[in-house]
Design a protein around this motif. Structure first.
Motif, PDB file in Angstrom:
ATOM      1  N   ALA A   1       0.948  -1.064   0.203  1.00  0.00           N
ATOM      2  CA  ALA A   1       0.052   0.506   0.252  1.00  0.00           C
ATOM      3  C   ALA A   1       0.960   1.120   0.269  1.00  0.00           C
TER       4      ALA A   1
ATOM      5  N   PRO B   1       0.485   5.073   1.330  1.00  0.00           N
ATOM      6  CA  PRO B   1      -0.683   5.903   2.577  1.00  0.00           C
ATOM      7  C   PRO B   1      -0.554   6.925   1.688  1.00  0.00           C
TER       8      PRO B   1
ATOM      9  N   GLY C   1       3.765  -0.003   2.881  1.00  0.00           N
ATOM     10  CA  GLY C   1       2.603  -0.902   3.761  1.00  0.00           C
ATOM     11  C   GLY C   1       2.973  -2.058   3.022  1.00  0.00           C
TER      12      GLY C   1
ATOM     13  N   LEU D   1       2.559  -5.819   3.456  1.00  0.00           N
ATOM     14  CA  LEU D   1       1.247  -7.031   4.677  1.00  0.00           C
ATOM     15  C   LEU D   1       1.544  -8.655   4.525  1.00  0.00           C
TER      16      LEU D   1
ATOM     17  N   PHE E   1      -8.451  -5.132   3.330  1.00  0.00           N
ATOM     18  CA  PHE E   1      -7.133  -3.639   3.075  1.00  0.00           C
ATOM     19  C   PHE E   1      -7.218  -2.933   2.187  1.00  0.00           C
TER      20      PHE E   1
ATOM     21  N   SER F   1      -6.059   1.024   3.757  1.00  0.00           N
ATOM     22  CA  SER F   1      -4.849   0.856   3.859  1.00  0.00           C
ATOM     23  C   SER F   1      -4.473   2.339   3.331  1.00  0.00           C
TER      24      SER F   1
ATOM     25  N   PRO G   1      -0.619   0.694  11.124  1.00  0.00           N
ATOM     26  CA  PRO G   1      -0.944  -0.095  10.943  1.00  0.00           C
ATOM     27  C   PRO G   1      -1.908  -0.790  12.030  1.00  0.00           C
TER      28      PRO G   1
ATOM     29  N   VAL H   1      -5.304  -0.377  10.364  1.00  0.00           N
ATOM     30  CA  VAL H   1      -6.055  -1.349   9.282  1.00  0.00           C
ATOM     31  C   VAL H   1      -5.763  -2.301  10.247  1.00  0.00           C
TER      32      VAL H   1
ATOM     33  N   TYR I   1       1.617  -6.226   9.458  1.00  0.00           N
ATOM     34  CA  TYR I   1       1.194  -5.653   8.693  1.00  0.00           C
ATOM     35  C   TYR I   1       2.321  -4.226   9.299  1.00  0.00           C
TER      36      TYR I   1
ATOM     37  N   VAL J   1       4.397  -0.336   8.004  1.00  0.00           N
ATOM     38  CA  VAL J   1       4.515   0.583   7.205  1.00  0.00           C
ATOM     39  C   VAL J   1       5.879   1.302   6.998  1.00  0.00           C
TER      40      VAL J   1
END
Length: 359
Positions: A202, A204, A210, A212, A234, A238, A244, A247, A268, A270
């Motif tokens: 991800a 953000p 991110g 996962l 997710f 996310s 995290p 999320v 997860y 970040v």
């Protein structure tokens, strides 16, 4: 010869997990999570049955529980004097009893002692196995019927392979993000054509990435569907937050009431490319490993949190680690460390740590 009657003894799990009544709920839930079981029996001296503790008991009480409930003894939340069944009773009688009392687990008692446990899943699996055996015996006598079954099986395998390819396109990122300071290595090998393991990324914001990794319980179609639900949650969450813990909490809320006691484990993290700080949270997933380039040590990225889809309103605490140039991170699912060689020996975490250092 007539087939052997289908009895509870043939379908039950012998030597079930037993805990003393004073065992803390924290330890009981840890054992249930580790062994992937939905119930434990609470027994006293001489294997005398005192009660049963199931995931349903947990869900019924945890929402209104006071802080520190994990330290309570299991007797406080168990179902005392549960309904039981004898090992010689038939499976149809067991089904009827489960339906009448609205339970999914029956302790099996013989001569006043606990000798096993029967769950709805075991019962249905055993019935299915016996029906399949009868079908195989009958179709073995009829070539034409056997040929039709083989043709249908080939079609099903073809459809599963096609579904597996589609699942990979839906669940897995097409390519890792192209950050020049990062190098990637990815290997995806599900046990079946369809499975519940997956990973995702991800963004953000432009400076945060991110990561996962997740594992839906079970195998094949059901696990794949749960994984798709998890991945959809997710993707939506996310993009809105770099936290995290938030999320995972939102994913957990969306995955409540999954069918057949299913759940999802997830980790997860970040990464902030400006500071090289990785902030992470865990929902019952195996700890990822960090190889520390400066010392040559391997450290787990440890964090606590309950699996997704089980406990409503679970909060996932965040932790952070400062990464340095040359550090390596290894994210994996339990299928890696539980893999067996031809001698039946497990791969294990120690071998994984050694491989992370060597390569």
């Amino acid at each position: 010869m007539p087939p052997e009657p289908l009895t509870v003894r043939r379908a039950m799990q012998p030597d079930p997990v037993r805990v003393p009544p004073d065992c803390p709920l924290r330890e009981v839930m840890g054992a249930m999570n580790r062994l992937r079981i939905g119930a434990v029996l609470v027994a006293g001296a001489g294997d005398r049955l005192l009660g049963i503790f199931t995931e349903r008991d947990l869900l019924r009480r945890v929402a209104d529980a006071d802080h520190g409930w994990r330290g309570l003894p299991v007797r406080a939340w168990m179902t005392a004097d549960p309904f039981t069944i004898g090992p010689g009773e038939g499976l149809e009688a067991a089904l009827t009893r489960m339906a009448e009392h609205r339970v999914r687990h029956l302790p099996v008692v013989e001569g006043g002692r606990v000798v096993g446990i029967l769950s709805a899943r075991m019962l249905m699996s055993r019935r299915a196995d016996d029906l399949n055996r009868l079908v195989d015996e009958r179709t073995g006598e009829l070539k034409r019927a056997l040929g039709e079954i083989m043709a249908r099986d080939a079609e099903a395998r073809y459809n599963l392979r096609a579904a597996g390819r589609l699942q990979n396109r839906l669940l897995l990122p097409h390519a890792p993000p192209d950050w020049p300071e990062l190098r990637w290595g990815v290997h995806y090998a599900p046990l079946d054509h369809l499975g519940g393991d997956y990973y995702d990324t991800a963004r953000p914001d432009p400076d945060r990435l991110g990561l996962l990794i997740a594992d839906a319980s079970g195998h094949s179609i059901a696990a794949a569907l749960v994984a798709i639900l998890s991945r959809t949650a997710f993707s939506e969450v996310s993009a809105r937050t770099a936290s995290p813990g938030d999320v995972l909490a939102e994913m957990n809320a969306r995955l409540q009431e999954l069918a057949d006691d299913r759940f999802v484990t997830a980790f997860y993290g970040v990464l902030d490319r400006r500071t090289r700080v990785l902030t992470y949270a865990n929902a019952g997933h195996p700890y990822p490993l960090r190889y520390v380039a400066a010392t040559g040590a391997v450290e787990p990225l440890a964090a606590q949190g309950f699996m997704l889809g089980v406990v409503p309103d679970e909060r996932y605490r965040e932790r952070s680690v400062q990464l340095d140039p040359g550090d390596r991170l290894c994210f994996y699912t339990d299928g890696l460390v539980e893999a067996l060689n031809e001698l039946g020996a497990g791969y294990g975490t120690e071998r994984l740590e050694a491989a992370l250092v060597a390569h």
